[in-house]
Design a protein around this motif. Structure first.
Motif, PDB file in Angstrom:
ATOM      1  N   GLY A 162       0.369  10.584   6.776  1.00  0.00           N
ATOM      2  CA  GLY A 162       0.955  11.769   6.159  1.00  0.00           C
ATOM      3  C   GLY A 162       0.511  13.032   6.874  1.00  0.00           C
ATOM      4  O   GLY A 162      -0.089  12.986   7.954  1.00  0.00           O
ATOM      5  N   ILE A 163       0.796  14.149   6.250  1.00  0.00           N
ATOM      6  CA  ILE A 163       0.477  15.449   6.831  1.00  0.00           C
ATOM      7  C   ILE A 163      -1.024  15.579   7.088  1.00  0.00           C
ATOM      8  O   ILE A 163      -1.836  15.075   6.325  1.00  0.00           O
ATOM      9  CB  ILE A 163       0.994  16.589   5.939  1.00  0.00           C
ATOM     10  CG1 ILE A 163       0.946  17.905   6.663  1.00  0.00           C
ATOM     11  CG2 ILE A 163       0.239  16.648   4.628  1.00  0.00           C
ATOM     12  CD1 ILE A 163       1.690  19.015   5.942  1.00  0.00           C
ATOM     13  N   PRO A 223       3.954   2.266  -1.867  1.00  0.00           N
ATOM     14  CA  PRO A 223       5.330   2.212  -2.377  1.00  0.00           C
ATOM     15  C   PRO A 223       6.309   2.873  -1.403  1.00  0.00           C
ATOM     16  O   PRO A 223       5.995   3.890  -0.774  1.00  0.00           O
ATOM     17  CB  PRO A 223       5.262   2.990  -3.685  1.00  0.00           C
ATOM     18  CG  PRO A 223       3.817   2.940  -4.084  1.00  0.00           C
ATOM     19  CD  PRO A 223       3.042   2.902  -2.810  1.00  0.00           C
ATOM     20  N   SER A 224       7.498   2.319  -1.294  1.00  0.00           N
ATOM     21  CA  SER A 224       8.486   2.815  -0.339  1.00  0.00           C
ATOM     22  C   SER A 224       9.022   4.197  -0.684  1.00  0.00           C
ATOM     23  O   SER A 224       9.556   4.887   0.177  1.00  0.00           O
ATOM     24  CB  SER A 224       9.651   1.823  -0.230  1.00  0.00           C
ATOM     25  OG  SER A 224      10.264   1.679  -1.493  1.00  0.00           O
ATOM     26  N   TYR A 225       8.877   4.627  -1.927  1.00  0.00           N
ATOM     27  CA  TYR A 225       9.401   5.926  -2.342  1.00  0.00           C
ATOM     28  C   TYR A 225       8.504   7.103  -1.947  1.00  0.00           C
ATOM     29  O   TYR A 225       8.870   8.258  -2.151  1.00  0.00           O
ATOM     30  CB  TYR A 225       9.646   5.961  -3.855  1.00  0.00           C
ATOM     31  CG  TYR A 225       8.429   5.629  -4.700  1.00  0.00           C
ATOM     32  CD1 TYR A 225       7.415   6.555  -4.923  1.00  0.00           C
ATOM     33  CD2 TYR A 225       8.299   4.374  -5.282  1.00  0.00           C
ATOM     34  CE1 TYR A 225       6.310   6.243  -5.683  1.00  0.00           C
ATOM     35  CE2 TYR A 225       7.200   4.049  -6.055  1.00  0.00           C
ATOM     36  CZ  TYR A 225       6.205   4.996  -6.257  1.00  0.00           C
ATOM     37  OH  TYR A 225       5.110   4.682  -7.011  1.00  0.00           O
ATOM     38  N   ILE A 226       7.353   6.847  -1.371  1.00  0.00           N
ATOM     39  CA  ILE A 226       6.423   7.923  -1.018  1.00  0.00           C
ATOM     40  C   ILE A 226       6.949   8.661   0.209  1.00  0.00           C
ATOM     41  O   ILE A 226       7.235   8.043   1.241  1.00  0.00           O
ATOM     42  CB  ILE A 226       5.012   7.359  -0.742  1.00  0.00           C
ATOM     43  CG1 ILE A 226       4.484   6.649  -1.980  1.00  0.00           C
ATOM     44  CG2 ILE A 226       4.057   8.466  -0.315  1.00  0.00           C
ATOM     45  CD1 ILE A 226       4.457   7.487  -3.229  1.00  0.00           C
ATOM     46  N   PRO A 227       7.042  10.007   0.120  1.00  0.00           N
ATOM     47  CA  PRO A 227       7.483  10.782   1.294  1.00  0.00           C
ATOM     48  C   PRO A 227       6.542  10.563   2.484  1.00  0.00           C
ATOM     49  O   PRO A 227       5.327  10.416   2.312  1.00  0.00           O
ATOM     50  CB  PRO A 227       7.409  12.233   0.801  1.00  0.00           C
ATOM     51  CG  PRO A 227       7.383  12.157  -0.681  1.00  0.00           C
ATOM     52  CD  PRO A 227       6.757  10.845  -1.035  1.00  0.00           C
ATOM     53  N   SER A 228       7.081  10.555   3.681  1.00  0.00           N
ATOM     54  CA  SER A 228       6.274  10.289   4.875  1.00  0.00           C
ATOM     55  C   SER A 228       5.183  11.338   5.095  1.00  0.00           C
ATOM     56  O   SER A 228       4.179  11.050   5.720  1.00  0.00           O
ATOM     57  CB  SER A 228       7.163  10.174   6.108  1.00  0.00           C
ATOM     58  OG  SER A 228       7.842  11.391   6.327  1.00  0.00           O
ATOM     59  N   GLN A 229       5.370  12.547   4.593  1.00  0.00           N
ATOM     60  CA  GLN A 229       4.377  13.606   4.782  1.00  0.00           C
ATOM     61  C   GLN A 229       3.281  13.605   3.713  1.00  0.00           C
ATOM     62  O   GLN A 229       2.294  14.321   3.834  1.00  0.00           O
ATOM     63  CB  GLN A 229       5.061  14.979   4.801  1.00  0.00           C
ATOM     64  CG  GLN A 229       5.956  15.182   6.001  1.00  0.00           C
ATOM     65  CD  GLN A 229       5.181  15.121   7.303  1.00  0.00           C
ATOM     66  OE1 GLN A 229       4.161  15.777   7.459  1.00  0.00           O
ATOM     67  NE2 GLN A 229       5.644  14.315   8.239  1.00  0.00           N
ATOM     68  N   PHE A 230       3.427  12.804   2.653  1.00  0.00           N
ATOM     69  CA  PHE A 230       2.447  12.757   1.563  1.00  0.00           C
ATOM     70  C   PHE A 230       1.138  12.191   2.096  1.00  0.00           C
ATOM     71  O   PHE A 230       1.107  11.082   2.641  1.00  0.00           O
ATOM     72  CB  PHE A 230       2.979  11.881   0.427  1.00  0.00           C
ATOM     73  CG  PHE A 230       2.117  11.897  -0.804  1.00  0.00           C
ATOM     74  CD1 PHE A 230       2.223  12.940  -1.719  1.00  0.00           C
ATOM     75  CD2 PHE A 230       1.205  10.892  -1.054  1.00  0.00           C
ATOM     76  CE1 PHE A 230       1.445  12.958  -2.863  1.00  0.00           C
ATOM     77  CE2 PHE A 230       0.418  10.894  -2.183  1.00  0.00           C
ATOM     78  CZ  PHE A 230       0.537  11.938  -3.092  1.00  0.00           C
ATOM     79  N   PRO A 231       0.022  12.941   1.974  1.00  0.00           N
ATOM     80  CA  PRO A 231      -1.247  12.470   2.534  1.00  0.00           C
ATOM     81  C   PRO A 231      -1.864  11.327   1.723  1.00  0.00           C
ATOM     82  O   PRO A 231      -2.040  11.443   0.517  1.00  0.00           O
ATOM     83  CB  PRO A 231      -2.152  13.703   2.506  1.00  0.00           C
ATOM     84  CG  PRO A 231      -1.477  14.695   1.652  1.00  0.00           C
ATOM     85  CD  PRO A 231      -0.073  14.282   1.437  1.00  0.00           C
TER      86      PRO A 231
END
Length: 143
Positions: free
Chosen positions: A17-18, A70-78
């Motif tokens: 993530g970020i 989980p697949s719903y987690i945004p790619s930038q979420f740390p």
């Protein structure tokens, strides 16, 4: 003095993530609790879903390295990965206590640790009890 992204990056080098320094106002093991700018740690089977923690204000998570994200987690979420979430929380508490180092002037600008499981405070993580006792007067504790 708040817990920051960089504090966690020093403890947990494996992350996704970020990668930016920001502050965590809360740390919670319960997805259903309001956690303004929170760090979610799903320590128990009934801690809740990460999506609920995000909906309640989580902006990062400590995650068991053996559990699929989980697949719903945004790619930038740390997300910081740890092999043992109990030990991870223990390291966070110790590191944060060392960071504060007795500075009572910072008590209004401290990261809040939100636990519904009292056993965490009384049996497993006595370091948290000691941290609270160090910064909160007996009057504020109701003693």
């Amino acid at each position: 003095m708040f817990l920051t992204y960089n504090d966690l990056a020093n403890i947990f080098p494996d992350s996704k993530g970020i990668k930016d320094d920001f502050q965590f106002y809360t740390v919670s093991t319960e997805a259903t609790l309001s956690q303004l700018k929170g760090l979610f740690i799903p320590m128990f089977n009934d801690s809740g879903e990460l999506k609920d923690a995000i909906n309640n204000g989580a902006i990062g998570a400590i995650w068991d390295v053996k559990v699929e994200i989980p697949s719903y987690i945004p790619s930038q979420f740390p997300i910081f990965f740890a092999p043992d979430l109990n030990k991870a929380l223990e390291f966070i508490l110790k590191s944060y206590a060392d960071k504060l180092n007795g500075d009572k002037n910072e008590i209004m600008n401290m990261t809040k640790f939100l636990f519904k499981e009292e056993r965490l405070l009384n049996e497993t993580f006595s370091s948290y009890d000691k941290l609270v006792l160090k910064f909160v007067s007996p009057t504020e504790r109701g003693v």
